[in-house]
Motif scaffolding. Structure first.
Motif, PDB file in Angstrom:
ATOM      1  N   ARG A 108      44.978  35.899  42.722  1.00  0.00           N
ATOM      2  CA  ARG A 108      43.826  36.651  42.823  1.00  0.00           C
ATOM      3  C   ARG A 108      44.011  37.926  43.923  1.00  0.00           C
ATOM      4  N   ASP A 150      44.075  40.293  36.720  1.00  0.00           N
ATOM      5  CA  ASP A 150      42.439  39.772  36.127  1.00  0.00           C
ATOM      6  C   ASP A 150      42.615  39.278  34.806  1.00  0.00           C
ATOM      7  N   ASN A 207      45.519  43.896  39.445  1.00  0.00           N
ATOM      8  CA  ASN A 207      45.644  44.264  37.899  1.00  0.00           C
ATOM      9  C   ASN A 207      46.251  43.126  37.312  1.00  0.00           C
TER      10      ASN A 207
END
Length: 125
Positions: free
Chosen positions: A62, A68, A66
């Motif tokens: 996390r 995700d 980018n």
């Protein structure tokens, strides 16, 4: 073509902060040494030995910008007698044009013993 990029590290004890820091450090080096971009990742598998139970190492991902939409799965290693304890392993499946001999697999801390044949290369720190 999809290539698998391996990495492994160890922690001194089963603590969430140690697991997350070790995972983050290992993944950072894998990214840097192989010029990995999140949009080129097919999937990321992270395994831990049965003695690591205080954190999901995927939580460390996390912190990466980018990432995700990168599919990540955590799992437990097979508990083989005499296996390396307190170990975190990563397998990144990356779309790349690099040939296998240009992939840098990373082994840190006590995990260097898992691949002594790579111990003298740039990828084993």
């Amino acid at each position: 073509m999809i290539r698998g990029i391996r990495g492994a590290t160890t922690v001194l004890e089963d603590r969430e902060d140690l697991i997350l820091t070790a995972t983050e450090n290992l993944l950072k080096e894998l990214i840097e040494e192989n010029s990995i971009k999140p949009e080129n990742i097919a999937s990321l598998f992270i395994s831990v030995t049965p003695d690591l139970t205080t954190a999901f190492p995927a939580k460390a991902v996390r912190h990466f910008s980018n990432w995700d939409f990168v599919p990540i799965m955590c799992m437990q290693e097979i508990p083989v007698q005499g296996g390396l304890p307190l170990c975190i392993r990563i397998m990144v499946h990356v779309n790349t044009a690099k040939p296998q001999d240009e992939i840098n697999h990373i082994y840190q801390e006590q995990a260097i013993v898992l691949r002594p044949d790579l111990a003298n290369t740039k990828s084993s720190k």
